[in-house]
Design a protein around this motif. Sequence first.
Motif, short mmCIF file in Angstrom:
data_model
loop_
_atom_site.label_atom_id
_atom_site.label_comp_id
_atom_site.label_asym_id
_atom_site.label_seq_id
_atom_site.Cartn_x
_atom_site.Cartn_y
_atom_site.Cartn_z
N GLU A 28 -25.50 -2.95 -35.56
CA GLU A 28 -24.93 -1.92 -36.44
C GLU A 28 -24.43 -2.51 -37.76
OE1 GLU A 28 -21.38 0.24 -35.30
OE2 GLU A 28 -20.45 -1.52 -34.42
N LYS A 29 -24.28 -1.60 -38.74
CA LYS A 29 -23.64 -1.96 -39.99
C LYS A 29 -22.27 -1.28 -39.98
CE LYS A 29 -27.02 -0.45 -42.73
NZ LYS A 29 -27.92 0.13 -41.71
N ILE A 181 -28.36 -3.86 -46.69
CA ILE A 181 -29.19 -3.01 -45.84
C ILE A 181 -30.51 -3.71 -45.51
CG2 ILE A 181 -30.46 -0.80 -45.75
CD1 ILE A 181 -28.19 0.26 -47.69
N SER A 184 -30.01 -6.58 -43.06
CA SER A 184 -29.74 -6.03 -41.73
C SER A 184 -31.05 -5.71 -41.02
CB SER A 184 -28.87 -4.79 -41.88
OG SER A 184 -29.00 -3.97 -40.76
N GLU A 185 -32.00 -5.14 -41.77
CA GLU A 185 -33.28 -4.76 -41.17
C GLU A 185 -34.19 -5.97 -40.95
OE1 GLU A 185 -34.56 -1.76 -43.87
OE2 GLU A 185 -33.10 -0.30 -43.08
N THR A 190 -26.20 -8.07 -37.01
CA THR A 190 -25.08 -7.15 -37.02
C THR A 190 -24.31 -7.42 -38.31
OG1 THR A 190 -24.96 -7.31 -34.63
CG2 THR A 190 -23.02 -6.41 -35.75
N ALA A 205 -22.79 2.13 -44.47
CA ALA A 205 -22.19 2.24 -43.14
C ALA A 205 -22.98 3.07 -42.13
CB ALA A 205 -20.79 2.83 -43.26
N ASP A 206 -23.24 2.46 -40.97
CA ASP A 206 -23.61 3.26 -39.80
C ASP A 206 -22.34 3.85 -39.20
OD1 ASP A 206 -26.31 2.44 -39.94
OD2 ASP A 206 -25.84 0.60 -38.84
N ARG A 207 -21.26 3.07 -39.33
CA ARG A 207 -19.97 3.47 -38.77
C ARG A 207 -18.86 2.89 -39.64
NH1 ARG A 207 -16.65 1.70 -34.02
NH2 ARG A 207 -17.97 -0.13 -33.89
N SER A 221 -18.58 8.20 -38.16
CA SER A 221 -19.66 8.16 -39.15
C SER A 221 -19.11 8.51 -40.52
CB SER A 221 -20.75 9.17 -38.76
OG SER A 221 -20.21 10.48 -38.90
N LYS A 248 -25.98 13.88 -49.87
CA LYS A 248 -27.16 13.39 -49.14
C LYS A 248 -28.37 14.21 -49.55
CE LYS A 248 -25.57 10.96 -45.25
NZ LYS A 248 -25.02 11.09 -43.91
#
Length: 252
Positions: A28-29, A181, A184-185, A190, A205-207, A221, A248
Amino acid sequence: MIAIRNLKKSFENKTVLRDVNLDIYDGEKLVIIGRSGCGKSVLLKHIVNLMQPDNGYILVDNIAIKRVGQKDLFHLRKQFGFLFQSAALFDSMTVVENIALPLVEHTDMTLKEINEKVAEKLELVGLPGVEYLKPAELSGGMKKRVGLARAIIMDPKYILYDEPTTGLDPIMAANIDKLIIELSEKLNVTSIVVTHDMQSVAKVADRVVMLHNGKIIFSGSIDELYATDNKVVNQFVTANAEGPIQPKPVTY
Ligand SMILES: Nc1ncnc2c1ncn2[C@@H]1O[C@H](COP(=O)(O)OP(=O)(O)O)[C@@H](O)[C@H]1O
Ligand SMILES: [Mg+2]
Protein backbone atom coordinates in the motif's frame (compact mmCIF):
# COMPACT_ATOMS: atom_id res chain seq x y z
CA MET A 1 3.49 -6.18 7.02
CA ILE A 2 4.37 -3.70 9.75
CA ALA A 3 2.41 -3.79 13.00
CA ILE A 4 2.88 -0.91 15.45
CA ARG A 5 1.52 -1.63 18.91
CA ASN A 6 1.03 0.75 21.86
CA LEU A 7 4.08 2.77 20.87
CA LYS A 8 5.11 5.39 23.43
CA LYS A 9 7.94 7.90 23.25
CA SER A 10 8.77 10.91 25.39
CA PHE A 11 11.67 13.35 25.35
CA GLU A 12 12.53 14.62 28.84
CA ASN A 13 9.04 15.42 30.13
CA LYS A 14 7.43 15.88 26.74
CA THR A 15 5.28 12.99 25.52
CA VAL A 16 5.35 12.80 21.71
CA LEU A 17 3.92 9.37 20.94
CA ARG A 18 1.24 8.59 23.53
CA ASP A 19 -0.17 5.32 22.22
CA VAL A 20 0.31 4.68 18.52
CA ASN A 21 -1.36 1.64 16.98
CA LEU A 22 -1.07 1.18 13.24
CA ASP A 23 -0.94 -1.64 10.71
CA ILE A 24 0.83 -1.00 7.41
CA TYR A 25 -0.09 -3.48 4.70
CA ASP A 26 2.22 -4.85 2.03
CA GLY A 27 2.10 -2.90 -1.21
CA GLU A 28 0.00 0.00 0.00
CA LYS A 29 0.81 3.69 -0.28
CA LEU A 30 0.10 4.97 3.20
CA VAL A 31 0.18 8.70 3.85
CA ILE A 32 0.67 10.01 7.39
CA ILE A 33 -0.58 13.53 8.05
CA GLY A 34 -0.48 15.66 11.17
CA ARG A 35 0.47 19.10 12.41
CA SER A 36 4.05 20.25 12.46
CA GLY A 37 5.78 18.91 15.56
CA CYS A 38 3.20 16.20 16.27
CA GLY A 39 5.73 13.36 15.97
CA LYS A 40 5.55 12.18 12.35
CA SER A 41 9.32 12.09 11.86
CA VAL A 42 9.74 10.48 15.28
CA LEU A 43 7.30 7.75 14.23
CA LEU A 44 9.17 7.11 10.95
CA LYS A 45 12.46 6.87 12.85
CA HIS A 46 10.96 4.22 15.12
CA ILE A 47 9.86 2.18 12.10
CA VAL A 48 13.42 2.07 10.73
CA ASN A 49 14.89 1.49 14.21
CA LEU A 50 16.74 4.82 14.33
CA MET A 51 14.82 5.51 17.55
CA GLN A 52 13.64 3.06 20.20
CA PRO A 53 10.31 3.36 22.03
CA ASP A 54 9.90 3.80 25.78
CA ASN A 55 7.10 1.29 25.53
CA GLY A 56 5.24 -0.77 22.96
CA TYR A 57 6.75 -2.51 19.96
CA ILE A 58 6.92 -2.82 16.19
CA LEU A 59 6.70 -6.07 14.25
CA VAL A 60 8.12 -6.27 10.75
CA ASP A 61 6.81 -9.41 9.09
CA ASN A 62 6.11 -10.77 12.57
CA ILE A 63 9.60 -10.09 13.90
CA ALA A 64 9.88 -7.65 16.82
CA ILE A 65 12.52 -5.14 15.74
CA LYS A 66 13.73 -4.41 19.25
CA ARG A 67 14.65 -8.07 19.69
CA VAL A 68 16.73 -8.16 16.53
CA GLY A 69 20.34 -8.86 17.43
CA GLN A 70 23.32 -7.04 15.98
CA LYS A 71 23.80 -9.81 13.43
CA ASP A 72 20.34 -9.39 11.90
CA LEU A 73 20.17 -5.63 12.26
CA PHE A 74 21.65 -5.03 8.83
CA HIS A 75 19.22 -7.47 7.23
CA LEU A 76 16.38 -5.54 8.89
CA ARG A 77 17.72 -2.10 7.91
CA LYS A 78 18.27 -3.27 4.35
CA GLN A 79 14.52 -3.70 3.94
CA PHE A 80 13.96 0.03 4.51
CA GLY A 81 14.77 2.92 2.21
CA PHE A 82 14.49 6.28 3.95
CA LEU A 83 14.20 9.58 2.09
CA PHE A 84 15.12 12.16 4.71
CA GLN A 85 13.42 15.53 4.91
CA SER A 86 16.67 17.21 3.96
CA ALA A 87 18.14 15.04 1.23
CA ALA A 88 21.13 14.49 3.59
CA LEU A 89 23.73 14.05 0.85
CA PHE A 90 27.45 14.38 1.57
CA ASP A 91 28.54 17.60 -0.14
CA SER A 92 32.14 16.52 -0.66
CA MET A 93 31.14 13.34 -2.49
CA THR A 94 29.87 12.95 -6.04
CA VAL A 95 26.38 11.66 -6.76
CA VAL A 96 27.68 8.17 -7.53
CA GLU A 97 29.71 8.07 -4.30
CA ASN A 98 26.69 9.21 -2.28
CA ILE A 99 24.42 6.55 -3.75
CA ALA A 100 26.99 3.74 -3.73
CA LEU A 101 27.89 4.13 -0.04
CA PRO A 102 25.78 1.23 1.29
CA LEU A 103 26.99 -1.04 -1.52
CA VAL A 104 30.62 -0.26 -0.80
CA GLU A 105 30.14 -0.81 2.94
CA HIS A 106 27.90 -3.84 2.94
CA THR A 107 28.44 -5.85 -0.23
CA ASP A 108 31.38 -7.34 -2.09
CA MET A 109 30.22 -6.06 -5.46
CA THR A 110 32.89 -4.99 -7.93
CA LEU A 111 33.24 -1.37 -8.97
CA LYS A 112 31.70 -2.19 -12.34
CA GLU A 113 28.69 -3.85 -10.72
CA ILE A 114 28.29 -0.93 -8.34
CA ASN A 115 28.40 1.61 -11.17
CA GLU A 116 25.81 -0.37 -13.12
CA LYS A 117 23.50 -0.56 -10.14
CA VAL A 118 23.81 3.17 -9.44
CA ALA A 119 23.09 3.96 -13.11
CA GLU A 120 20.02 1.73 -12.98
CA LYS A 121 18.65 3.52 -9.89
CA LEU A 122 19.37 6.97 -11.35
CA GLU A 123 17.45 5.93 -14.45
CA LEU A 124 14.54 4.81 -12.25
CA VAL A 125 14.32 8.21 -10.53
CA GLY A 126 14.48 9.96 -13.90
CA LEU A 127 17.97 11.38 -13.50
CA PRO A 128 20.36 9.42 -15.71
CA GLY A 129 23.93 10.55 -16.30
CA VAL A 130 24.51 12.78 -13.27
CA GLU A 131 26.97 10.41 -11.53
CA TYR A 132 29.91 12.79 -11.41
CA LEU A 133 28.12 15.96 -10.29
CA LYS A 134 28.40 17.22 -6.69
CA PRO A 135 25.26 17.95 -4.63
CA ALA A 136 25.94 21.71 -4.87
CA GLU A 137 25.42 21.46 -8.64
CA LEU A 138 21.93 20.00 -8.24
CA SER A 139 18.54 21.73 -7.86
CA GLY A 140 16.32 20.93 -4.87
CA GLY A 141 14.24 18.51 -6.92
CA MET A 142 17.33 16.76 -8.26
CA LYS A 143 18.75 16.37 -4.73
CA LYS A 144 15.51 14.68 -3.69
CA ARG A 145 15.84 12.29 -6.62
CA VAL A 146 19.43 11.47 -5.74
CA GLY A 147 18.34 10.92 -2.12
CA LEU A 148 15.66 8.61 -3.45
CA ALA A 149 18.13 6.71 -5.66
CA ARG A 150 20.22 6.17 -2.53
CA ALA A 151 17.14 5.08 -0.55
CA ILE A 152 16.40 2.33 -3.08
CA ILE A 153 19.97 1.18 -3.74
CA MET A 154 19.65 -1.92 -1.53
CA ASP A 155 16.30 -2.89 -3.13
CA PRO A 156 14.18 -2.21 -0.06
CA LYS A 157 10.76 -3.63 0.62
CA TYR A 158 9.57 -0.45 2.30
CA ILE A 159 10.25 3.13 1.22
CA LEU A 160 9.69 5.87 3.80
CA TYR A 161 9.41 9.45 2.60
CA ASP A 162 9.65 12.29 5.12
CA GLU A 163 8.00 15.41 3.65
CA PRO A 164 9.24 14.63 0.13
CA THR A 165 7.67 17.69 -1.52
CA THR A 166 8.29 20.32 1.17
CA GLY A 167 10.26 23.26 -0.20
CA LEU A 168 9.76 22.29 -3.85
CA ASP A 169 7.82 24.35 -6.37
CA PRO A 170 4.44 22.87 -7.42
CA ILE A 171 5.78 21.35 -10.66
CA MET A 172 8.70 19.62 -8.98
CA ALA A 173 6.40 18.54 -6.16
CA ALA A 174 4.02 16.98 -8.71
CA ASN A 175 6.99 15.19 -10.30
CA ILE A 176 8.02 13.71 -6.97
CA ASP A 177 4.43 12.55 -6.36
CA LYS A 178 4.47 10.86 -9.77
CA LEU A 179 7.76 9.21 -8.93
CA ILE A 180 6.42 7.85 -5.62
CA ILE A 181 3.54 6.23 -7.50
CA GLU A 182 5.83 4.91 -10.29
CA LEU A 183 8.32 3.39 -7.84
CA SER A 184 5.53 1.81 -5.85
CA GLU A 185 4.37 0.02 -9.01
CA LYS A 186 7.74 -0.79 -10.60
CA LEU A 187 9.50 -1.96 -7.43
CA ASN A 188 6.46 -3.52 -5.80
CA VAL A 189 7.25 -1.82 -2.50
CA THR A 190 5.21 -0.54 0.43
CA SER A 191 5.32 3.27 0.57
CA ILE A 192 4.97 5.29 3.77
CA VAL A 193 4.76 9.00 3.06
CA VAL A 194 4.70 11.79 5.64
CA THR A 195 3.38 15.04 4.23
CA HIS A 196 1.18 18.01 4.95
CA ASP A 197 0.75 18.76 1.25
CA MET A 198 -2.90 17.93 0.51
CA GLN A 199 -2.26 17.85 -3.25
CA SER A 200 0.25 15.09 -2.58
CA VAL A 201 -2.12 13.26 -0.25
CA ALA A 202 -4.88 13.27 -2.87
CA LYS A 203 -2.58 11.94 -5.58
CA VAL A 204 -0.53 9.38 -3.72
CA ALA A 205 -2.60 7.88 -0.91
CA ASP A 206 -4.29 4.52 -0.99
CA ARG A 207 -4.96 5.23 2.68
CA VAL A 208 -4.46 8.22 4.96
CA VAL A 209 -3.87 8.21 8.70
CA MET A 210 -3.68 11.26 10.92
CA LEU A 211 -1.41 11.54 13.95
CA HIS A 212 -2.68 13.91 16.64
CA ASN A 213 -1.82 14.21 20.33
CA GLY A 214 0.37 11.14 20.08
CA LYS A 215 -2.30 8.85 18.66
CA ILE A 216 -3.70 7.83 15.29
CA ILE A 217 -7.08 9.58 15.26
CA PHE A 218 -8.13 8.79 11.69
CA SER A 219 -7.58 6.06 9.13
CA GLY A 220 -9.39 5.91 5.80
CA SER A 221 -9.44 6.58 2.07
CA ILE A 222 -9.12 10.04 0.53
CA ASP A 223 -12.90 10.16 0.09
CA GLU A 224 -13.37 9.23 3.73
CA LEU A 225 -10.83 11.90 4.71
CA TYR A 226 -12.86 14.60 2.96
CA ALA A 227 -16.17 13.24 4.26
CA THR A 228 -15.29 12.69 7.93
CA ASP A 229 -16.97 14.85 10.55
CA ASN A 230 -13.91 14.67 12.82
CA LYS A 231 -13.23 18.36 13.54
CA VAL A 232 -9.46 18.03 13.98
CA VAL A 233 -9.16 16.24 10.63
CA ASN A 234 -11.43 18.80 8.89
CA GLN A 235 -9.34 21.65 10.23
CA PHE A 236 -6.11 20.08 9.03
CA VAL A 237 -7.50 19.34 5.56
CA THR A 238 -8.86 22.88 5.12
CA ALA A 239 -5.74 24.57 6.45
CA ASN A 240 -3.42 22.56 4.20
CA ALA A 241 -5.40 22.49 0.97
CA GLU A 242 -3.32 24.88 -1.11
CA GLY A 243 -5.51 25.72 -4.05
CA PRO A 244 -8.67 23.88 -5.01
CA ILE A 245 -8.77 20.16 -4.46
CA GLN A 246 -8.70 18.50 -7.87
CA PRO A 247 -12.01 16.76 -8.54
CA LYS A 248 -11.69 13.14 -9.56
CA PRO A 249 -12.21 12.55 -13.30
CA VAL A 250 -15.66 11.21 -14.07
CA THR A 251 -15.68 7.80 -15.74
CA TYR A 252 -18.63 6.52 -17.73
N1 LIG B 1 15.99 13.67 19.29
C1 LIG B 1 15.06 14.44 19.91
N2 LIG B 1 15.27 14.91 21.15
C2 LIG B 1 14.36 15.67 21.78
N3 LIG B 1 13.17 16.02 21.24
C3 LIG B 1 12.90 15.56 20.00
C4 LIG B 1 13.82 14.76 19.27
N4 LIG B 1 13.28 14.45 18.06
C5 LIG B 1 12.07 15.06 18.05
N5 LIG B 1 11.83 15.72 19.20
C6 LIG B 1 10.61 16.46 19.54
O1 LIG B 1 9.51 15.63 19.26
C7 LIG B 1 8.42 16.39 18.73
C8 LIG B 1 7.99 15.79 17.41
O2 LIG B 1 9.00 16.00 16.45
P1 LIG B 1 8.87 15.52 14.93
O3 LIG B 1 8.56 14.08 14.89
O4 LIG B 1 10.11 15.96 14.26
O5 LIG B 1 7.60 16.36 14.41
P2 LIG B 1 6.98 16.35 12.93
O6 LIG B 1 5.58 15.82 13.08
O7 LIG B 1 6.94 17.79 12.51
O8 LIG B 1 7.84 15.52 12.06
C9 LIG B 1 8.91 17.81 18.62
O9 LIG B 1 8.45 18.53 19.73
C10 LIG B 1 10.41 17.68 18.65
O10 LIG B 1 11.00 18.81 19.20
MG1 LIG C 1 9.07 15.99 10.47
